[in-house]
Design an enzyme around this catalytic site. Structure first.
Site, PDB file in Angstrom:
ATOM      1  CE  LYS A 192      -1.854   2.838   2.917  1.00 12.66           C
ATOM      2  NZ  LYS A 192      -1.879   4.050   2.073  1.00 12.66           N
ATOM      3  CD  GLU A 267      13.958   1.366   8.568  1.00  6.71           C
ATOM      4  OE1 GLU A 267      14.520   2.421   8.921  1.00  6.71           O
ATOM      5  OE2 GLU A 267      14.466   0.249   8.736  1.00  6.71           O
ATOM      6  CB  CYS A 301      13.226   9.512   7.892  1.00 13.95           C
ATOM      7  SG  CYS A 301      14.274   8.680   6.691  1.00 13.95           S
ATOM      8  CD  GLU A 401      10.028  12.962  11.378  1.00 12.53           C
ATOM      9  OE1 GLU A 401       8.842  12.622  11.514  1.00 12.53           O
ATOM     10  OE2 GLU A 401      10.794  12.413  10.592  1.00 12.53           O
TER      11      GLU A 401
HETATM   12  P1  NAD Z   1       2.353   8.348   7.730  1.00 11.90           P
HETATM   13  O1  NAD Z   1       2.718   7.574   8.938  1.00 11.90           O
HETATM   14  O2  NAD Z   1       1.296   9.370   7.848  1.00 11.90           O
HETATM   15  O3  NAD Z   1       1.869   7.360   6.564  1.00 11.90           O
HETATM   16  C1  NAD Z   1       2.680   6.312   6.096  1.00 11.90           C
HETATM   17  C2  NAD Z   1       1.823   5.245   5.462  1.00 11.90           C
HETATM   18  O4  NAD Z   1       1.010   4.635   6.473  1.00 11.90           O
HETATM   19  C3  NAD Z   1       0.857   5.764   4.406  1.00 11.90           C
HETATM   20  O5  NAD Z   1       0.788   4.829   3.354  1.00 11.90           O
HETATM   21  C4  NAD Z   1      -0.467   5.816   5.158  1.00 11.90           C
HETATM   22  O6  NAD Z   1      -1.605   5.725   4.333  1.00 11.90           O
HETATM   23  C5  NAD Z   1      -0.348   4.595   6.039  1.00 11.90           C
HETATM   24  N1  NAD Z   1      -1.203   4.581   7.238  1.00 11.90           N
HETATM   25  C6  NAD Z   1      -1.754   5.626   7.887  1.00 11.90           C
HETATM   26  N2  NAD Z   1      -2.471   5.187   8.941  1.00 11.90           N
HETATM   27  C7  NAD Z   1      -2.365   3.833   8.969  1.00 11.90           C
HETATM   28  C8  NAD Z   1      -2.848   2.814   9.822  1.00 11.90           C
HETATM   29  N3  NAD Z   1      -3.613   3.081  10.888  1.00 11.90           N
HETATM   30  N4  NAD Z   1      -2.528   1.527   9.558  1.00 11.90           N
HETATM   31  C9  NAD Z   1      -1.735   1.220   8.513  1.00 11.90           C
HETATM   32  N5  NAD Z   1      -1.243   2.150   7.655  1.00 11.90           N
HETATM   33  C10 NAD Z   1      -1.547   3.448   7.881  1.00 11.90           C
HETATM   34  O7  NAD Z   1       3.725   8.964   7.186  1.00 11.90           O
HETATM   35  P2  NAD Z   1       3.927   9.941   5.969  1.00 11.90           P
HETATM   36  O8  NAD Z   1       3.406  11.287   6.372  1.00 11.90           O
HETATM   37  O9  NAD Z   1       3.448   9.314   4.716  1.00 11.90           O
HETATM   38  O10 NAD Z   1       5.542   9.983   5.884  1.00 11.90           O
HETATM   39  C11 NAD Z   1       6.315  10.809   6.680  1.00 11.90           C
HETATM   40  C12 NAD Z   1       6.885  10.045   7.854  1.00 11.90           C
HETATM   41  O11 NAD Z   1       7.634   8.926   7.387  1.00 11.90           O
HETATM   42  C13 NAD Z   1       7.870  10.872   8.653  1.00 11.90           C
HETATM   43  O12 NAD Z   1       7.644  10.675  10.018  1.00 11.90           O
HETATM   44  C14 NAD Z   1       9.222  10.304   8.239  1.00 11.90           C
HETATM   45  O13 NAD Z   1      10.258  10.496   9.183  1.00 11.90           O
HETATM   46  C15 NAD Z   1       8.899   8.881   8.046  1.00 11.90           C
HETATM   47  N6  NAD Z   1       9.922   8.246   7.194  1.00 11.90           N
HETATM   48  C16 NAD Z   1      10.848   7.412   7.762  1.00 11.90           C
HETATM   49  C17 NAD Z   1      11.848   6.828   6.983  1.00 11.90           C
HETATM   50  C18 NAD Z   1      12.871   5.897   7.584  1.00 11.90           C
HETATM   51  O14 NAD Z   1      13.488   5.155   6.812  1.00 11.90           O
HETATM   52  N7  NAD Z   1      13.072   5.889   8.885  1.00 11.90           N
HETATM   53  C19 NAD Z   1      11.890   7.098   5.616  1.00 11.90           C
HETATM   54  C20 NAD Z   1      10.939   7.956   5.069  1.00 11.90           C
HETATM   55  C21 NAD Z   1       9.942   8.511   5.877  1.00 11.90           C
END
Ligand code: NAD
Length: 510
Positions: A192, A267, A301, A401
């Site tokens: 997804k 991650e 991130c 963040e």
């Molecule tokens: P997010 O957590 O809002 O969403 C990530 C994914 O999770 C999306 O596909 C979203 O639809 C899905 N999601 C949302 N609620 C869910 C649930 N209850 N159950 C299952 N899936 C669900 O994150 P974002 O805003 O898309 O991305 C930004 C975040 O990602 C930042 O915090 C960033 O630091 C982190 N990030 C971490 C890394 C790493 O490698 N550590 C890399 C890139 C981004």
């Protein structure tokens, strides 16, 4: 706006027409069972980019069924490493072939600069090639020292059906940090992508089909976290969830997955510090700091969003950073000169601005930027390169963040003080040190509590080296051999040699 290097709208046309993204379920492109759709507009240009099917419980159910059946019938999980590698290499070649098309979609959905998007797609192809090398070289263990009558083996087996949930900031790169490694291990997958950036994952689906992956091995369901992601984390037929995204959603996934005790690898976010000592190459450090905080508009991130500078050089160093910041080309992501593009949504742009306003209200000093950045000819949202000094270590802007082009500056006097500031954090993704003294660098590397430490450099990455976080930055690792191991189970096999077993019950007993 003469203070900044702003790249106005280019003549580049972007997309001829919106991309039509559908689910990939059991080898077929499908609309949602209930016909629902959603749309994504370009954060830089405002134009419609993607019309996507909006998944519901029925679509997830079909995708998980397909992945489960494909895993259990062994069409992929029982293939040889050679066959898996051949297919992964084919996908890598197809990614190279489609680089420009994928990069354009990535730019139009995420707002990132086109030159950066192209580099990310090339990096992603490299990950598929690296995973192919792992598919051919992975092996378990044998134990030939357990005594004359015993041989022990540890078999590595694919964990099973993997749910892959990805964020919007590096959509194609992050799915490529997971999927080829899962496939190299022999797993099947339901993916997804973020609702913000569905298209390039759908294009990857086209490529794995063209490469000849058996039906049902890779399935893609588009849509929102709830219900699509949520259903993927609770279903008993899913053996593992690999998630990249926010810490808040990561915690929700751990609790949703606990009902079936499936494996979860995470991650998550970071608030990554760089410590600058006076003996460092200050020009090199300043350039790396500017790169670290503005890369991907800070929506990263690994963003180097806080620096901890020695008091003796703090004013000079902040001066170097603000001067360099003015030169960074911000603007239309379709211009090949642009290095920083648009912010993902208006809501997120407002959130970035709130952090900056609150910090200023709390006594921090805005040295540069601190507001929206108008870009001539575009009606999307952009934020100015922003540097904030006098930041207290307990302020939200120093701990949370911000996920925008905003740098917090803190100061220190001794190495112990710097390490204390580095480690006084909820996150633990990455950390860096700048000094010409190797002892300072080594001591920092040992004492910094982070998954990755950079010394005299920032944000380099290699397929060979594992990546991940400690504390609330996550659990598990991606990339390297560790990245493959996440998708493998260890099965212990003990084999007796000859009829040598001492009976437990004496057959002569009356
Ligand atoms: P997010 O957590 O809002 O969403 C990530 C994914 O999770 C999306 O596909 C979203 O639809 C899905 N999601 C949302 N609620 C869910 C649930 N209850 N159950 C299952 N899936 C669900 O994150 P974002 O805003 O898309 O991305 C930004 C975040 O990602 C930042 O915090 C960033 O630091 C982190 N990030 C971490 C890394 C790493 O490698 N550590 C890399 C890139 C981004």
């Amino acid at each position: 706006m003469t203070n900044f290097n702003v790249i106005a709208a280019t003549d580049a046309t972007g997309l001829a027409e919106p991309f039509d993204a559908r689910h990939l379920i059991d080898g077929r492109w499908q609309a949602s069972a209930d016909g629902a759709t959603f749309e994504r507009a370009s954060p830089a240009h405002g134009s419609l980019v993607t019309r996507a099917s909006r998944g519901g419980p029925q679509d997830v159910e079909m995708a998980i069924s397909a992945a489960r059946t494909a895993f259990d019938n062994g069409t992929w999980s029982q293939t040889s490493g050679k066959d898996r590698a051949t297919l992964l290499l084919k996908v890598a070649d197809l990614i190279d072939r489609e680089r420009d098309r994928i990069a354009l979609m990535e730019t139009m959905e995420s707002g990132k600069p086109i030159s950066q998007a192209k580099a990310e797609i090339e990096g992603a192809a490299d990950l598929w090639r690296y995973a192919a090398s792992l598919a051919r070289t992975m092996h378990g263990e044998s134990h030939n020292t357990l005594g004359n009558d015993m041989l022990g083996m540890v078999l590595k087996e694919p964990i099973g059906v993997v749910a892959i949930i990805t964020p919007w900031n590096f959509p194609f790169l992050i799915v490529s940090q997971k999927l080829p490694f899962a496939l190299a291990a022999g797993c099947t997958a339901v993916i997804k992508p973020s609702e913000m950036t569905p298209a390039t994952t759908a294009i990857l689906g086209e490529l794995v089909i063209e490469a000849g992956l058996p039906t049902g091995v890779v399935n893609i369901v588009l849509g929102y976290g709830d219900p699509v992601g949520a259903a993927m984390t609770t279903d008993r037929r899913v053996d593992m969830v690999t998630f990249t995204g926010s810490t808040a959603v990561g915690k929700a996934i751990v609790s949703a997955a606990s009902g079936t005790l499936k494996k979860v690898s995470l991650e998550l976010g970071g608030k990554n510090p760089q410590v600058i000592f006076p003996d460092a190459d200050l020009d090199g450090a300043a350039d790396a700091v500017v790169f670290g905080v503005y890369f991907n508009a800070g929506e990263c991130c690994n963003s180097g969003s806080r620096i901890i500078v020695h008091e003796d050089i703090a004013d000079d160093f902040v001066g170097r950073i603000t001067a360099l910041s003015r030169k960074v080309p911000f603007g239309d992501p379709l211009d090949p000169e642009t290095k920083v593009g648009a912010i993902i949504t208006p809501e997120h742009c407002a959130k970035i601005d709130r952090y900056v306003r609150d910090a200023a209200a709390g006594g921090a000093e805005i040295k540069l930027g601190g507001g929206a950045l108008p870009v001539p000819g575009l009606n999307g949202q952009f934020y100015q390169p922003t540097v904030i000094a006098n930041v207290g270590s307990q302020m939200p802007i120093a701990r949370e963040e911000v996920f925008g082009p905003v740098l917090s500056v803190l100061t220190f006097r001794t190495l112990d003080e710097a390490i204390a500031l580095v480690n006084d954090a909820e996150y633990g993704l990455s950390a860096g040190v700048w000094s010409d003294d190797v002892h300072t660098c080594l001591e920092f590397a040992r004492r910094a509590q982070a998954g990755t430490v950079w010394t005299n450099t920032w944000m380099d990455g290699f397929a060979e080296l594992p990546f991940g976080g400690v504390r609330e930055s996550g659990q598990g690792r991606e990339l390297g051999r560790y990245g493959l191991e996440e998708f493998l189970e260890a099965k212990t096999v003990m084999m007796r040699i000859g009829r040598t077993r001492t009976p437990w019950v004496d057959p002569q007993t009356a």
